[in-house]
Design a protein around this motif. Structure first.
Motif, PDB file in Angstrom:
ATOM      1  N   GLU A   1       6.054  37.962 -33.032  1.00  0.00           N
ATOM      2  CA  GLU A   1       7.152  37.918 -33.806  1.00  0.00           C
ATOM      3  C   GLU A   1       7.603  36.471 -34.217  1.00  0.00           C
ATOM      4  O   GLU A   1       7.953  35.930 -35.092  1.00  0.00           O
ATOM      5  CB  GLU A   1       8.234  38.666 -33.278  1.00  0.00           C
ATOM      6  N   GLU A   2       7.397  35.502 -33.114  1.00  0.00           N
ATOM      7  CA  GLU A   2       7.791  34.181 -33.320  1.00  0.00           C
ATOM      8  C   GLU A   2       6.683  33.561 -34.202  1.00  0.00           C
ATOM      9  O   GLU A   2       7.123  32.803 -35.075  1.00  0.00           O
ATOM     10  CB  GLU A   2       7.801  33.320 -31.965  1.00  0.00           C
TER      11      GLU A   2
ATOM     12  N   ILE B   1      -3.033  34.163 -48.709  1.00  0.00           N
ATOM     13  CA  ILE B   1      -2.656  34.636 -47.541  1.00  0.00           C
ATOM     14  C   ILE B   1      -2.569  33.783 -46.711  1.00  0.00           C
ATOM     15  O   ILE B   1      -3.459  33.169 -46.040  1.00  0.00           O
ATOM     16  CB  ILE B   1      -4.038  35.867 -47.345  1.00  0.00           C
ATOM     17  N   ILE B   2      -1.366  33.914 -45.985  1.00  0.00           N
ATOM     18  CA  ILE B   2      -1.067  33.049 -44.782  1.00  0.00           C
ATOM     19  C   ILE B   2      -1.650  33.952 -43.508  1.00  0.00           C
ATOM     20  O   ILE B   2      -1.143  35.039 -43.379  1.00  0.00           O
ATOM     21  CB  ILE B   2       0.437  32.952 -44.564  1.00  0.00           C
ATOM     22  N   GLU B   3      -2.416  33.369 -42.787  1.00  0.00           N
ATOM     23  CA  GLU B   3      -3.298  34.107 -41.603  1.00  0.00           C
ATOM     24  C   GLU B   3      -3.174  32.903 -40.403  1.00  0.00           C
ATOM     25  O   GLU B   3      -3.401  31.594 -40.436  1.00  0.00           O
ATOM     26  CB  GLU B   3      -4.330  34.349 -42.034  1.00  0.00           C
ATOM     27  N   VAL B   4      -2.696  33.654 -39.226  1.00  0.00           N
ATOM     28  CA  VAL B   4      -3.046  32.990 -37.872  1.00  0.00           C
ATOM     29  C   VAL B   4      -3.962  33.921 -37.060  1.00  0.00           C
ATOM     30  O   VAL B   4      -3.351  34.902 -36.758  1.00  0.00           O
ATOM     31  CB  VAL B   4      -1.750  32.730 -37.223  1.00  0.00           C
ATOM     32  N   ASP B   5      -5.156  33.298 -36.930  1.00  0.00           N
ATOM     33  CA  ASP B   5      -6.177  34.233 -35.988  1.00  0.00           C
ATOM     34  C   ASP B   5      -5.558  34.470 -34.595  1.00  0.00           C
ATOM     35  O   ASP B   5      -5.540  35.427 -34.135  1.00  0.00           O
ATOM     36  CB  ASP B   5      -7.434  33.373 -36.133  1.00  0.00           C
TER      37      ASP B   5
ATOM     38  N   ALA C   1      -8.980  27.402 -26.445  1.00  0.00           N
ATOM     39  CA  ALA C   1      -8.418  26.073 -26.084  1.00  0.00           C
ATOM     40  C   ALA C   1      -7.326  25.612 -26.975  1.00  0.00           C
ATOM     41  O   ALA C   1      -6.701  24.408 -26.751  1.00  0.00           O
ATOM     42  CB  ALA C   1      -9.545  24.837 -26.412  1.00  0.00           C
ATOM     43  N   GLY C   2      -7.068  26.287 -28.057  1.00  0.00           N
ATOM     44  CA  GLY C   2      -5.760  26.156 -28.921  1.00  0.00           C
ATOM     45  C   GLY C   2      -6.151  25.688 -30.251  1.00  0.00           C
ATOM     46  O   GLY C   2      -5.355  25.007 -30.630  1.00  0.00           O
ATOM     47  N   LEU C   3      -7.081  26.315 -30.701  1.00  0.00           N
ATOM     48  CA  LEU C   3      -7.587  25.840 -32.210  1.00  0.00           C
ATOM     49  C   LEU C   3      -6.613  26.209 -33.110  1.00  0.00           C
ATOM     50  O   LEU C   3      -5.946  25.131 -34.015  1.00  0.00           O
ATOM     51  CB  LEU C   3      -9.101  26.494 -32.414  1.00  0.00           C
ATOM     52  N   TRP C   4      -6.040  27.450 -33.121  1.00  0.00           N
ATOM     53  CA  TRP C   4      -5.249  27.868 -34.120  1.00  0.00           C
ATOM     54  C   TRP C   4      -3.810  27.709 -34.186  1.00  0.00           C
ATOM     55  O   TRP C   4      -3.136  27.750 -32.921  1.00  0.00           O
ATOM     56  CB  TRP C   4      -5.393  29.507 -34.618  1.00  0.00           C
ATOM     57  N   SER C   5      -2.966  27.364 -35.082  1.00  0.00           N
ATOM     58  CA  SER C   5      -1.449  27.192 -35.046  1.00  0.00           C
ATOM     59  C   SER C   5      -0.917  27.821 -36.334  1.00  0.00           C
ATOM     60  O   SER C   5      -1.610  28.080 -37.405  1.00  0.00           O
ATOM     61  CB  SER C   5      -1.103  25.770 -34.732  1.00  0.00           C
ATOM     62  N   GLU C   6       0.280  27.877 -36.321  1.00  0.00           N
ATOM     63  CA  GLU C   6       1.273  28.624 -37.525  1.00  0.00           C
ATOM     64  C   GLU C   6       1.091  27.383 -38.539  1.00  0.00           C
ATOM     65  O   GLU C   6       1.211  26.114 -38.320  1.00  0.00           O
ATOM     66  CB  GLU C   6       2.525  28.812 -37.177  1.00  0.00           C
ATOM     67  N   PRO C   7       0.934  27.766 -39.935  1.00  0.00           N
ATOM     68  CA  PRO C   7       1.152  26.772 -41.069  1.00  0.00           C
ATOM     69  C   PRO C   7       2.384  25.548 -40.807  1.00  0.00           C
ATOM     70  O   PRO C   7       3.401  25.895 -40.493  1.00  0.00           O
ATOM     71  CB  PRO C   7       1.432  27.706 -42.158  1.00  0.00           C
ATOM     72  N   GLY C   8       1.893  24.307 -40.714  1.00  0.00           N
ATOM     73  CA  GLY C   8       2.682  23.422 -40.803  1.00  0.00           C
ATOM     74  C   GLY C   8       2.701  22.910 -39.165  1.00  0.00           C
ATOM     75  O   GLY C   8       3.431  21.776 -38.940  1.00  0.00           O
ATOM     76  N   HIS C   9       2.024  23.375 -38.295  1.00  0.00           N
ATOM     77  CA  HIS C   9       2.104  23.100 -37.086  1.00  0.00           C
ATOM     78  C   HIS C   9       0.962  22.634 -36.306  1.00  0.00           C
ATOM     79  O   HIS C   9       0.492  22.373 -34.977  1.00  0.00           O
ATOM     80  CB  HIS C   9       2.470  24.241 -35.916  1.00  0.00           C
TER      81      HIS C   9
ATOM     82  N   LEU D   1       7.547  31.779 -38.014  1.00  0.00           N
ATOM     83  CA  LEU D   1       7.179  30.528 -38.267  1.00  0.00           C
ATOM     84  C   LEU D   1       6.555  30.530 -39.644  1.00  0.00           C
ATOM     85  O   LEU D   1       6.408  29.675 -40.518  1.00  0.00           O
ATOM     86  CB  LEU D   1       6.314  29.881 -37.147  1.00  0.00           C
ATOM     87  N   CYS D   2       5.577  31.601 -39.770  1.00  0.00           N
ATOM     88  CA  CYS D   2       4.811  31.801 -41.022  1.00  0.00           C
ATOM     89  C   CYS D   2       5.777  31.776 -42.188  1.00  0.00           C
ATOM     90  O   CYS D   2       5.606  31.471 -43.347  1.00  0.00           O
ATOM     91  CB  CYS D   2       3.820  32.928 -40.887  1.00  0.00           C
ATOM     92  N   GLY D   3       6.734  32.706 -42.148  1.00  0.00           N
ATOM     93  CA  GLY D   3       7.765  32.996 -43.259  1.00  0.00           C
ATOM     94  C   GLY D   3       8.529  31.923 -43.651  1.00  0.00           C
ATOM     95  O   GLY D   3       8.691  31.565 -44.871  1.00  0.00           O
ATOM     96  N   GLU D   4       8.789  31.071 -42.547  1.00  0.00           N
ATOM     97  CA  GLU D   4       9.793  29.699 -42.851  1.00  0.00           C
ATOM     98  C   GLU D   4       8.816  28.808 -43.557  1.00  0.00           C
ATOM     99  O   GLU D   4       9.296  28.273 -44.596  1.00  0.00           O
ATOM    100  CB  GLU D   4      10.268  29.288 -41.505  1.00  0.00           C
TER     101      GLU D   4
END
Length: 148
Positions: free
Chosen positions: A134-135, A122-126, A93-101, A139-142
């Motif tokens: 790649e996108e 550790i920055i993690e996006v399930d 349903a869209g639980l996870w997002s990149e940090p800051g989003h 975003l995680c790197g930014e």
């Protein structure tokens, strides 16, 4: 044996395991000696289960070895818990997002770490919310560069 090799074993509560809630996390940490087991909280999985991850970090600060930084839609997590959705349905349903989003309090979680914390962040996006991995990584790197 693990500590003798210079490695700190850390308990990592996670959705779908035998310990995922705040109560279960506290039980494991309160009944296992700190000299045997550290703490490696995943803010996203703890939030999905309704836990206060920042408070857990403050309460067990002397045991935190590493942390997983993860952003999510807290409203969707609450909706899924209330509706009895399983983890898969909530994720799809869209639980996870990149940090800051998402709307998790990443700054509050990181701010709860002890001043002398020298473990891994550790920055993690399930499951990324972007069209390509790649996108998502970009975003995680930014986010990491802006918040270093």
């Amino acid at each position: 044996i693990i500590r003798a090799q210079g490695i700190t074993p850390a308990f990592h509560p996670h959705v779908g395991t035998w310990a995922e809630t705040e109560e279960e996390t506290r039980f494991v940490l309160d009944t296992t000696d700190a000299s045997v087991l550290g703490f490696g909280p995943d803010m996203g999985h703890l939030a999905w289960a309704g836990a206060d991850a920042a408070q857990l970090v403050r309460d067990y600060a002397d045991r935190v070895a590493s942390v997983h930084i993860k952003d999510l839609d807290l409203g969707l997590a609450a909706k899924g818990r209330e509706a009895g959705w399983d983890y898969r349905k909530t994720v799809l349903a869209g639980l996870w997002s990149e940090p800051g989003h998402g709307n998790a309090d990443i700054a509050g979680f990181v701010g709860a770490l002890p001043d002398d914390f020298d473990g891994w962040l550790i920055i993690e996006v399930d499951r990324g919310a972007r069209p390509t991995p790649e996108e998502s990584v970009r975003l995680c790197g930014e986010w990491a560069r802006r918040n270093a």
